[in-house]
Motif scaffolding. Structure first.
Motif, mmCIF file in Angstrom:
data_model
loop_
_atom_site.group_PDB
_atom_site.id
_atom_site.type_symbol
_atom_site.label_atom_id
_atom_site.label_comp_id
_atom_site.label_asym_id
_atom_site.label_seq_id
_atom_site.Cartn_x
_atom_site.Cartn_y
_atom_site.Cartn_z
ATOM 1 N N ASP A 39 0.854 -1.164 0.004
ATOM 2 C CA ASP A 39 0.226 0.001 -0.188
ATOM 3 C C ASP A 39 0.809 1.327 -0.005
ATOM 4 N N SER A 40 -0.039 2.408 -0.025
ATOM 5 C CA SER A 40 0.866 3.778 -0.197
ATOM 6 C C SER A 40 1.829 3.878 0.911
ATOM 7 N N LYS A 41 1.490 3.580 2.287
ATOM 8 C CA LYS A 41 2.181 4.034 3.455
ATOM 9 C C LYS A 41 3.365 3.211 3.506
ATOM 10 N N ARG A 42 3.312 2.035 3.106
ATOM 11 C CA ARG A 42 4.674 1.198 3.071
ATOM 12 C C ARG A 42 5.508 1.736 1.969
ATOM 13 N N LEU A 43 4.967 2.087 0.743
ATOM 14 C CA LEU A 43 5.844 2.767 -0.418
ATOM 15 C C LEU A 43 6.538 3.809 0.052
ATOM 16 N N ASP A 44 5.794 4.534 1.036
ATOM 17 C CA ASP A 44 6.334 5.840 1.429
ATOM 18 C C ASP A 44 7.391 5.603 2.408
ATOM 19 N N ARG A 45 7.096 4.620 3.330
ATOM 20 C CA ARG A 45 8.019 4.550 4.392
ATOM 21 C C ARG A 45 9.444 3.837 4.045
ATOM 22 N N LEU A 46 9.241 3.143 2.874
ATOM 23 C CA LEU A 46 10.327 2.473 2.290
ATOM 24 C C LEU A 46 11.339 3.520 1.627
ATOM 25 N N GLY A 47 10.492 4.251 0.804
ATOM 26 C CA GLY A 47 11.217 5.448 -0.010
ATOM 27 C C GLY A 47 11.868 4.916 -1.004
ATOM 28 N N GLU A 48 11.922 3.743 -1.655
ATOM 29 C CA GLU A 48 12.669 3.152 -2.912
ATOM 30 C C GLU A 48 12.263 3.916 -4.071
ATOM 31 N N PRO A 49 13.164 4.610 -4.848
ATOM 32 C CA PRO A 49 13.098 5.406 -5.982
ATOM 33 C C PRO A 49 12.377 4.581 -7.107
ATOM 34 N N LEU A 50 13.015 3.156 -7.400
ATOM 35 C CA LEU A 50 12.380 2.623 -8.570
ATOM 36 C C LEU A 50 11.532 1.207 -7.951
ATOM 37 N N LEU A 51 10.402 1.038 -8.514
ATOM 38 C CA LEU A 51 9.508 0.098 -8.191
ATOM 39 C C LEU A 51 10.308 -1.480 -8.081
ATOM 40 N N SER A 52 11.232 -1.464 -8.942
ATOM 41 C CA SER A 52 11.821 -2.844 -8.872
ATOM 42 C C SER A 52 12.198 -3.241 -7.824
ATOM 43 N N ASN A 53 12.896 -2.420 -7.068
ATOM 44 C CA ASN A 53 13.517 -2.528 -5.574
ATOM 45 C C ASN A 53 12.375 -3.333 -4.585
ATOM 46 N N VAL A 54 11.063 -2.577 -4.726
ATOM 47 C CA VAL A 54 10.027 -3.171 -3.957
ATOM 48 C C VAL A 54 9.521 -4.378 -4.605
ATOM 49 N N LEU A 55 9.537 -4.752 -5.815
ATOM 50 C CA LEU A 55 9.136 -6.078 -6.125
ATOM 51 C C LEU A 55 9.879 -7.210 -5.643
ATOM 52 N N ARG A 56 11.329 -6.804 -5.603
ATOM 53 C CA ARG A 56 12.300 -7.847 -5.165
ATOM 54 C C ARG A 56 11.957 -8.377 -3.709
ATOM 55 N N LEU A 57 11.093 -7.597 -3.163
ATOM 56 C CA LEU A 57 10.713 -8.046 -1.562
ATOM 57 C C LEU A 57 9.499 -8.973 -1.668
ATOM 58 N N LEU A 58 8.769 -9.165 -2.837
ATOM 59 C CA LEU A 58 7.597 -9.925 -2.953
ATOM 60 C C LEU A 58 7.855 -11.608 -3.285
ATOM 61 N N PRO A 59 6.925 -12.320 -2.801
ATOM 62 C CA PRO A 59 7.434 -13.805 -2.825
ATOM 63 C C PRO A 59 7.673 -14.359 -4.427
ATOM 64 N N SER A 60 8.657 -15.133 -4.611
ATOM 65 C CA SER A 60 8.844 -15.543 -6.022
ATOM 66 C C SER A 60 9.187 -14.691 -6.860
ATOM 67 N N VAL A 61 9.824 -13.523 -6.618
ATOM 68 C CA VAL A 61 9.952 -12.405 -7.782
ATOM 69 C C VAL A 61 11.395 -12.367 -7.913
ATOM 70 N N ALA A 62 12.181 -12.540 -8.882
ATOM 71 C CA ALA A 62 13.521 -12.413 -9.249
ATOM 72 C C ALA A 62 13.714 -11.286 -10.087
ATOM 73 N N VAL A 63 14.562 -10.269 -9.707
ATOM 74 C CA VAL A 63 15.006 -9.043 -10.273
ATOM 75 C C VAL A 63 16.358 -9.135 -10.800
ATOM 76 N N ALA A 64 16.526 -8.942 -12.077
ATOM 77 C CA ALA A 64 17.990 -9.179 -12.680
ATOM 78 C C ALA A 64 18.164 -7.613 -13.234
#
Length: 614
Positions: A39-64
Motif C-alpha cells: 500500500d501507499s504507506k509502505r511505499l512511502d516509508r520504504l522510500g524506494e525510487p524505483l519500483l523494481s526494488n520493492v518487487l524484489r521483496l515479494l514472494p517468488s519474484v526475481a529481479v535482474a
C-alpha cells in the motif's frame, strides 16, 4: 504484504480488495489466488525510487538489473521469463510492444504508483497473453496523502516528485509525477571507465466523474521517459562503450461503468505508444517504436439462488499492435513495419456457498498471425473456521511471440522466425492459510509446465534465430508468507520462496537449470509510525543463480553468488507539514551482480525533505 494501517488498531481494518485476481474486485480473504499487496504507506516509508526494488521483496519474484540503477531490468515470477509477466498501470495494459513485450521496470519510478498488487501463477484465462508467471497492477489511490518531496545523495542521485488530488462535487482528479537521476558507476569496471547513469521522468493522471450513484466515467493517463547509459559490446565482446538508450512509453485510457440492481456494464478504450532509440557516442544506431490500441466491454450479473451467491461475467477485448524498426548501422537492412490484431472473449463464474468459494473462467483468444488459443482457470477456497482456510487452483497461460522473435533481423547475428507459435503454460497450486486478528500466515506449493517455449537456436551461418522448443520446461516451488501487526505503530512481513526451474529444449535433452532464477529467495520488511517518527526497513535474500558468460568462446555457464540486500529509511516530522528523512541502500555494502559482467552500486546514503500539502 500486509495492508494494516500502522496507526490504526487491527480490529477495525477495512477489507483488503484485490482487482486482478478475478475480472471484478474481490476481498483478498475470499479469493484463492496467491496475492501480495503493497500500500501507499509502505511505499512511502520504504522510500524506494524505483519500483523494481520493492518487487524484489515479494514472494517468488526475481529481479535482474544489467548494471547500476536505471539499467535494463528483468522481473521473473515463479521462474517465468521476463516477457511472461503482464503489467497494468491504472488498468491499462503496459507491456512494451516495441521491446519484446516486456514491462519496462527500469523506467517505472515509485511516483507512478500508490499501490502495487501482484497475482502469481498463470492468469491468461482472465487477462490473455503474457500472464504466465503472473500479473502486476500499479494503481493510484485517491486517499494517498498529497505531498511534495526532494532528496539527493550518493552516486549523484537526485529526485523530486509529488502527488495531489482534489474533489469538487461529483468530480475528482489526481495527478502525480517525479523526476530522478544518478551519475551511477562504471558498470563494466575497466580502468578509467566512464560512469553509466540514468535519468527518468514519470507522470500519471486520473479524472473521475460520477453524474449519479450508478454511473461513473474515468480518464487515466501515464507517461515515462528515460535516458540510460550502459556498456555494450565491441567486436562481439562486452566492453566499456559509450552506449546510450532513450525510451518513451505513454498511454491514455477512458472507461465508463454503470451499476444497477445486480448488473454492471463496463466499456473501455486505450492507446499506448512507445519508442526506444539507441545511440553510440551521440550517433544514432537503431530505433524501435510500437503502438497498441485496445477496446473492451464487460457485462457482470450478481444474483442469489437458494444458499448460493453467483457472479457471472462476460467480457470481450480487442487490440491492434503496430511495430516499426530502423537503423543506421546496416543502411536500413533491419527496417520493419509490422502489425497484428487479436480479439478475445472471456466468461467467468464465481459462486459462494457458506464456507466454499469457487471461481471458473474460460477465454478464447483469436489471433490473426497465430493459431487461436483457449485457456482455462478454476479455483476453490474452503474456510475451515477459526481463521483457517484451504485453497487450490489450476490455471493456463499463453505468451505471443514478440515482434523481434518473429521478424527481427541483424545481418551479422540474428534472423527472426515468422513461423513461431505462442508459448503455452499450465499448472496448479495448493495452499493453507491462517488469519486471526493481527496475524496471518500462508503456505503455497505450485507446479507449472511450459510448452512451445521460444528459445534461441544457432545456425551454420553463425547467426542465431528463434524456435519453439519440443521439450517441456518445468517450474515448481514453495512459498511461505507471514504478516504480523505487532502493535499500532509497527507491522512486519516476511516471506521465503523455493524454486526449481528447469529448461528442456528438446524432448531428448537432459533438463538444465534456468538462468537468473535463484532457488532460494525471501525478504523481511517492517514499517511503522510513532509520534513524529516514521520508519521502514527491508532485507532481501537473493540466492545463487546461474548465468551465461558470452565474453569467452565457447560461452560458459557459471554461478553468481547469492547476496543479502538491506535498506532503511527514517523520517522525522518537524511540524504538521514538513518531514526530514534519510535513507540507506545496500546497507551491508555487498558486491554482487544480477547479470554476468555488469557491476552494481555499493552502499549509498540519501537525505531529503517531504512537504505535506494538507
Amino acid at each position: 504484504m500486509p495492508l494494516f494501517l500502522a496507526d490504526t488498531p487491527a480490529a477495525v481494518q477495512p477489507p483488503t480488495v484485490v482487482v486482478t485476481a478475478e475480472r471484478a474486485p474481490e476481498q483478498r480473504e475470499r479469493t484463492a489466488a496467491s496475492v501480495s499487496i503493497v500500500d501507499s504507506k509502505r511505499l512511502d516509508r520504504l522510500g524506494e525510487p524505483l519500483l523494481s526494488n520493492v518487487l524484489r521483496l515479494l514472494p517468488s519474484v526475481a529481479v535482474a538489473t544489467s548494471g547500476p540503477a536505471g539499467s535494463i531490468t528483468e522481473v521473473r515470477i515463479r521462474g517465468a521469463e521476463a516477457n511472461q509477466t503482464l503489467l497494468f498501470i491504472d488498468g491499462i495494459r503496459a507491456n512494451d510492444p516495441a521491446a519484446g513485450n516486456v514491462p519496462r521496470f527500469e523506467l517505472v519510478g515509485a511516483d507512478l504508483a500508490d499501490r502495487i498488487e501482484l497475482v502469481r501463477g498463470p492468469q491468461s484465462a482472465l487477462w490473455g497473453s503474457e500472464a504466465i508467471g503472473g500479473v502486476i497492477a500499479l494503481s493510484s489511490d485517491a486517499g494517498a496523502s498529497p505531498q511534495l518531496s526532494v532528496e539527493g545523495g550518493s552516486f549523484g542521485f537526485a529526485r523530486a516528485g509529488g502527488r495531489t488530488n482534489v474533489t469538487q462535487g461529483n468530480v475528482s482528479a489526481s495527478v502525480a509525477g517525479g523526476v530522478q537521476r544518478a551519475t551511477g558507476i562504471d558498470s563494466f569496471g575497466a580502468p578509467g571507465g566512464d560512469k553509466d547513469g540514468y535519468a527518468n521522468l514519470a507522470l500519471r493522471t486520473r479524472v473521475e466523474w460520477r453524474p449519479s450513484d450508478q454511473l461513473t466515467f474515468a480518464a487515466t493517463s501515464f507517461g515515462v521517459s528515460g535516458r540510460s547509459a550502459y556498456d555494450g559490446y565491441k567486436d562481439f565482446v562486452h566492453a566499456d562503450t559509450a552506449d546510450v538508450t532513450r525510451n518513451r512509453l505513454g498511454a491514455i485510457g477512458v472507461n465508463a461503468d454503470w451499476r444497477e440492481g445486480g448488473w454492471q456494464v463496463t466499456a473501455s478504450a486505450s492507446i499506448l505508444a512507445s519508442r526506444n532509440r539507441n545511440l553510440l557516442a551521440g550517433d544514432f544506431v537503431n530505433q524501435t517504436a510500437g503502438e497498441r490500441r485496445s477496446v473492451g466491454f464487460q457485462l457482470a450479473r450478481e444474483l442469489t439462488t437458494g444458499a448460493v451467491h453467483h457472479r457471472f461475467i462476460l467480457a470481450g477485448d480487442a487490440d491492434k499492435e503496430r511495430f516499426t524498426a530502423s537503423d543506421a548501422v546496416y543502411s536500413g537492412a533491419t527496417g520493419q513495419r509490422r502489425s497484428r490484431a487479436h480479439e478475445a472473449l472471456t466468461a467467468e463464474w464465481r459462486a459462494e456457498a457458506g464456507p466454499l468459494t469457487t471461481d471458473m473462467a474460460v477465454r478464447r483468444d483469436a489471433f490473426n498471425r497465430f493459431k487461436d488459443a483457449t485457456t482455462f482457470r478454476g479455483s476453490a477456497l474452503l474456510s475451515l473456521g477459526r481463521g483457517w482456510a484451504l485453497t487450490g487452483s489450476y490455471g493456463e497461460g499463453i505468451a505471443q511471440p514478440t515482434f523481434f522473435d518473429l521478424y527481427g533481423f541483424f545481418p551479422d547475428s540474428f534472423v527472426g522466425n515468422p513461423n513461431l507459435k505462442p508459448e503455452r503454460s499450465a499448472g496448479w497450486e495448493a495452499g493453507i492459510r491462517y488469519a486471526s486478528g493481527p496475524v496471518s500466515v500462508r503456505a503455497t506449493i505450485y507446479r507449472q509446465r511450459l510448452h512451445d517455449e521460444i528459445v534461441d537456436v544457432f545456425l551454420p551461418t553463425f547467426q542465431s534465430t528463434t524456435a519453439n522448443a519440443t521439450g517441456t520446461s518445468k517450474r515448481a516451488g514453495l512459498e511461505l508468507e507471514g504478516e504480523w501487526q505487532l502493535s499500532p505503530t509497527l507491522r512486519l512481513a516476511a516471506n521465503y520462496a523455493y524454486l526449481k526451474a528447469s529448461e528442456r529444449r528438446d524432448a531428448l535433452d537432459r533438463p538444465v537449470q534456468e538462468l537468473r532464477r535463484p532457488k532460494h529467495s525471501g525478504s523481511l520488511v517492517l514499517d511503522g509510525q510513532k509520534q513524529r517518527w516514521t520508519y521502514g526497513a527491508s532485507l532481501a535474500l537473493v540466492g545463487d543463480r546461474r548465468d551465461t558468460d558470452f565474453d569467452v568462446f565457447p560461452a560458459r555457464t557459471l554461478t553468481l553468488k547469492g547476496y543479502w540486500l538491506a535498506g532503511a529509511r527514517i523520517g522525522y516530522q518537524l511540524n504538521k507539514r514538513v518531514q526530514l528523512f534519510g535513507r540507506v541502500a545496500n546497507a551491508f555494502d555487498r558486491t554482487y551482480q544480477d547479470v554476468v559482467g555488469y557491476r552494481t552500486e555499493g552502499a549509498s546514503v540519501d537525505a531529503g525533505l517531504r512537504i505535506g500539502l494538507r
